[in-house]
Design a protein around this motif. Structure first.
Motif, PDB file in Angstrom:
ATOM      1  N   UNK A  77       0.820  -1.216   0.000  1.00 38.07           N
ATOM      2  CA  UNK A  77       0.000   0.000   0.000  1.00 38.07           C
ATOM      3  C   UNK A  77       0.855   1.268   0.000  1.00 38.07           C
ATOM      4  N   UNK A  78       2.151   1.120  -0.129  1.00 44.40           N
ATOM      5  CA  UNK A  78       3.024   2.284  -0.188  1.00 44.40           C
ATOM      6  C   UNK A  78       3.547   2.759   1.147  1.00 44.40           C
ATOM      7  N   UNK A  79       3.311   2.000   2.217  1.00 47.67           N
ATOM      8  CA  UNK A  79       3.777   2.381   3.542  1.00 47.67           C
ATOM      9  C   UNK A  79       5.193   1.817   3.737  1.00 47.67           C
ATOM     10  N   UNK A  80       6.095   2.630   4.179  1.00 46.11           N
ATOM     11  CA  UNK A  80       7.462   2.199   4.452  1.00 46.11           C
ATOM     12  C   UNK A  80       7.516   1.582   5.851  1.00 46.11           C
ATOM     13  N   UNK A  81       7.787   0.281   5.918  1.00 45.87           N
ATOM     14  CA  UNK A  81       7.817  -0.450   7.184  1.00 45.87           C
ATOM     15  C   UNK A  81       9.263  -0.751   7.533  1.00 45.87           C
ATOM     16  N   UNK A  82       9.719  -0.235   8.663  1.00 42.92           N
ATOM     17  CA  UNK A  82      11.069  -0.475   9.157  1.00 42.92           C
ATOM     18  C   UNK A  82      10.978  -1.215  10.488  1.00 42.92           C
ATOM     19  N   UNK A  83      11.750  -2.270  10.621  1.00 42.20           N
ATOM     20  CA  UNK A  83      11.737  -3.105  11.823  1.00 42.20           C
ATOM     21  C   UNK A  83      12.955  -2.749  12.669  1.00 42.20           C
ATOM     22  N   UNK A  84      12.711  -2.524  13.954  1.00 39.48           N
ATOM     23  CA  UNK A  84      13.778  -2.166  14.888  1.00 39.48           C
ATOM     24  C   UNK A  84      13.719  -3.112  16.081  1.00 39.48           C
ATOM     25  N   UNK A  85      14.880  -3.535  16.490  1.00 42.20           N
ATOM     26  CA  UNK A  85      14.983  -4.366  17.692  1.00 42.20           C
ATOM     27  C   UNK A  85      15.752  -3.648  18.792  1.00 42.20           C
ATOM     28  N   UNK A  86      16.017  -2.406  18.579  1.00 42.07           N
ATOM     29  CA  UNK A  86      16.649  -1.536  19.574  1.00 42.07           C
ATOM     30  C   UNK A  86      15.732  -0.344  19.809  1.00 42.07           C
ATOM     31  N   UNK A  87      15.357  -0.112  21.056  1.00 36.13           N
ATOM     32  CA  UNK A  87      14.454   1.010  21.361  1.00 36.13           C
ATOM     33  C   UNK A  87      15.101   2.347  21.039  1.00 36.13           C
ATOM     34  N   UNK A  88      16.427   2.426  21.153  1.00 35.09           N
ATOM     35  CA  UNK A  88      17.120   3.670  20.830  1.00 35.09           C
ATOM     36  C   UNK A  88      16.992   3.982  19.351  1.00 35.09           C
ATOM     37  N   UNK A  89      17.179   2.979  18.493  1.00 39.41           N
ATOM     38  CA  UNK A  89      17.039   3.185  17.057  1.00 39.41           C
ATOM     39  C   UNK A  89      15.595   3.470  16.676  1.00 39.41           C
ATOM     40  N   UNK A  90      14.652   2.772  17.308  1.00 35.98           N
ATOM     41  CA  UNK A  90      13.241   3.011  17.010  1.00 35.98           C
ATOM     42  C   UNK A  90      12.834   4.436  17.379  1.00 35.98           C
ATOM     43  N   UNK A  91      13.263   4.906  18.528  1.00 31.86           N
ATOM     44  CA  UNK A  91      12.917   6.267  18.960  1.00 31.86           C
ATOM     45  C   UNK A  91      13.534   7.301  18.032  1.00 31.86           C
ATOM     46  N   UNK A  92      14.751   7.050  17.558  1.00 27.20           N
ATOM     47  CA  UNK A  92      15.409   7.996  16.664  1.00 27.20           C
ATOM     48  C   UNK A  92      14.736   8.054  15.300  1.00 27.20           C
ATOM     49  N   UNK A  93      14.022   6.980  14.898  1.00 23.28           N
ATOM     50  CA  UNK A  93      13.387   6.939  13.579  1.00 23.28           C
ATOM     51  C   UNK A  93      12.013   7.574  13.559  1.00 23.28           C
ATOM     52  N   UNK A  94      11.481   7.987  14.709  1.00 26.55           N
ATOM     53  CA  UNK A  94      10.122   8.526  14.786  1.00 26.55           C
ATOM     54  C   UNK A  94      10.124   9.991  14.371  1.00 26.55           C
ATOM     55  N   UNK A  95       9.186  10.338  13.472  1.00 23.43           N
ATOM     56  CA  UNK A  95       8.965  11.739  13.119  1.00 23.43           C
ATOM     57  C   UNK A  95       7.469  11.982  13.044  1.00 23.43           C
ATOM     58  N   UNK A  96       7.066  13.132  12.443  1.00 28.46           N
ATOM     59  CA  UNK A  96       5.655  13.511  12.442  1.00 28.46           C
ATOM     60  C   UNK A  96       4.801  12.611  11.558  1.00 28.46           C
ATOM     61  N   UNK A  97       5.402  11.901  10.629  1.00 26.09           N
ATOM     62  CA  UNK A  97       4.630  11.053   9.717  1.00 26.09           C
ATOM     63  C   UNK A  97       4.955   9.583   9.923  1.00 26.09           C
ATOM     64  N   UNK A  98       5.146   9.174  11.183  1.00 21.23           N
ATOM     65  CA  UNK A  98       5.522   7.798  11.511  1.00 21.23           C
ATOM     66  C   UNK A  98       4.583   7.248  12.568  1.00 21.23           C
ATOM     67  N   UNK A  99       4.150   5.995  12.357  1.00 20.94           N
ATOM     68  CA  UNK A  99       3.363   5.272  13.354  1.00 20.94           C
ATOM     69  C   UNK A  99       4.279   4.295  14.079  1.00 20.94           C
ATOM     70  N   UNK A 100       4.328   4.394  15.389  1.00 19.20           N
ATOM     71  CA  UNK A 100       5.127   3.480  16.212  1.00 19.20           C
ATOM     72  C   UNK A 100       4.269   2.273  16.571  1.00 19.20           C
ATOM     73  N   UNK A 101       4.732   1.085  16.228  1.00 18.89           N
ATOM     74  CA  UNK A 101       3.989  -0.161  16.445  1.00 18.89           C
ATOM     75  C   UNK A 101       4.845  -1.098  17.282  1.00 18.89           C
ATOM     76  N   UNK A 102       4.203  -1.761  18.237  1.00 21.14           N
ATOM     77  CA  UNK A 102       4.926  -2.738  19.056  1.00 21.14           C
ATOM     78  C   UNK A 102       3.940  -3.641  19.772  1.00 21.14           C
ATOM     79  N   UNK A 103       4.422  -4.798  20.187  1.00 27.52           N
ATOM     80  CA  UNK A 103       3.662  -5.638  21.101  1.00 27.52           C
ATOM     81  C   UNK A 103       3.888  -5.133  22.522  1.00 27.52           C
ATOM     82  N   UNK A 104       3.298  -5.786  23.481  1.00 30.57           N
ATOM     83  CA  UNK A 104       3.438  -5.354  24.878  1.00 30.57           C
ATOM     84  C   UNK A 104       4.918  -5.364  25.272  1.00 30.57           C
ATOM     85  N   UNK A 105       5.523  -4.200  25.551  1.00 36.98           N
ATOM     86  CA  UNK A 105       6.974  -4.144  25.843  1.00 36.98           C
ATOM     87  C   UNK A 105       7.267  -4.513  27.291  1.00 36.98           C
TER      88      UNK A 105
END
Length: 403
Positions: A77-105
């Protein structure tokens, strides 16, 4: 037949120390026991320390519990999906047009969760425990059945998702929108506050590869995760935990402090008891005894060994050797007569061409059981013919032309 002989003792057997053999056997069993116990401890440690949810809803998991299918649909559908296994990298990748997805941390502390989701305008939790719901102040768990339900809420993204069949329902808190259910029990919780949306759903049955194609599960996944151009999918794990005081439990941490010394003491006590009460044998004593063996027993024993070994050639050689000795005696030959001499004498006695019996008495031996049976029958017939020729009168008449 009576055979009397002295059975000399075997020097290697008499001189071998039985104590050393018992010690080697005991050491071998101890090594085996240590390996078994070590393997069991390792498996228990891995089972305790490895999180059961590691592969659940993993966007790179191709198994039934993974979520690779949903991630691929989002990419289509044109959505860019990036997988992160480090919370530091995931937090750095978040901007105004990003949805943060995760299971129960569950591997993160409360501060770690708040720090991770703080910069995100859209957060989707694909599973949630009671503690996470309390931390987010979005509600609590609620009883309910897995009947098919529709959105029945004012969230526009869910207008065309159709029906779903959830496994778990939540009771929304004040100010939290409950969808796919009612005000008391809903499958999806949506909290919009100050332009930040946080959603909670139990997606183990809805979004896993095995169930994504059922009902409106795929449409619900797109409605939750496909509203922005990018998705930062964080996969929690104990390798990325920030909980120092609550490290994953091991077998050693779950047992009392006195357990390991007690086990070692019991093992040492068992070894000491085995050495103390174990049967001890002295050195072997050689005793000279007369041995009586019947000839028939020796014959039957050798026959059984030959039959067990399937050695047709060896059996045939024994049969032919006995026949040659008997034929030499009946034909009046010396015991040292060669097979060819016996064959020639038998041919003369039976009045058949010379060379007829050479193959039987000196030729190749049979290689299988049917050939061995035929070979034994031919030897028996030859001996019978020789015996019969000794009792028959001489019927040879003189030819007048010989005069």
């Amino acid at each position: 037949m009576t055979l009397t002989h002295d059975a000399p003792p075997s020097a290697s057997t008499a001189e071998r120390p039985p104590r050393a053999k018992r010690i080697r056997t005991l050491v071998g069993w101890l090594v085996v026991a240590a390996l078994v116990i070590g393997g069991a401890v390792l498996m228990l440690r891995v089972a305790v320390s490895a999180p059961a949810w590691r592969d659940a809803l993993d966007p790179e998991g191709a198994g039934d519990t993974g979520a690779m299918a949903l991630a691929e649909i989002l990419r289509d559908q044109g959505v860019e999906v990036n997988v992160y296994r480090s919370r530091t990298e995931a937090r750095a990748a978040i901007d105004d047009d990003t949805t943060l997805v995760m299971a129960n941390p569950v591997s993160l502390s409360d501060d770690g969760v708040n720090e991770l989701i703080e910069p995100a305008d859209r957060v989707v939790f694909l599973s949630a425990g009671t503690h996470l719901l309390t931390l987010l102040d979005m509600g609590d768990s609620a009883p309910g059945s897995s009947e098919a339900v529709t959105a029945q809420c004012d969230v526009p993204e869910f207008a065309k998702t159709g029906s779903i069949r959830p496994d778990r329902l939540f009771s929304p808190a004040d100010g939290v929108e409950g969808c796919f259910g009612d005000s008391d029990a809903a499958a999806v919780l949506v909290d919009d506050e100050d332009g930040v949306r946080r959603s909670v759903v139990d997606g183990a049955r809805l979004f896993s590869n095995a169930y994504l194609a059922e009902n409106g599960n795929a449409a619900l996944g797109l409605a939750l995760l496909g509203q922005t151009d990018k998705v930062a999918w964080y996969v929690p794990s104990y390798d990325d935990t920030d909980i120092e005081a609550e490290s994953p439990e091991t077998l050693g941490s779950m047992t009392p402090d006195w357990w390991t010394p007690a086990i070692l003491l019991l093992l040492l006590a068992g070894v000491a008891a085995a050495l103390w009460r174990g049967r001890r044998f002295g050195p072997l004593v050689a005793e000279t005894l007369p041995v009586t063996v019947r000839a028939s027993e020796t014959m039957h024993g050798r026959a059984r060994l030959t039959a067990k070994a399937a050695d047709s050639a060896h059996a045939a050689e024994a049969l032919r050797d006995g026949s040659r000795r008997r034929l030499a005696r009946r034909l009046g030959l010396a015991v040292t007569a060669t097979p060819d001499e016996i064959a020639d004498a038998a041919s003369d006695r039976l009045r058949i061409p010379r060379g007829t019996l050479q193959t039987l008495l000196a030729g190749p031996l049979p290689a299988d059981d049917p050939s061995l049976i035929l070979f034994a029958r031919q030897l028996t017939e030859l001996e019978t013919s020789i015996d019969a020729s000794r009792t028959m009168p001489d019927t040879h008449t003189e030819d007048p032309r010989d005069r």
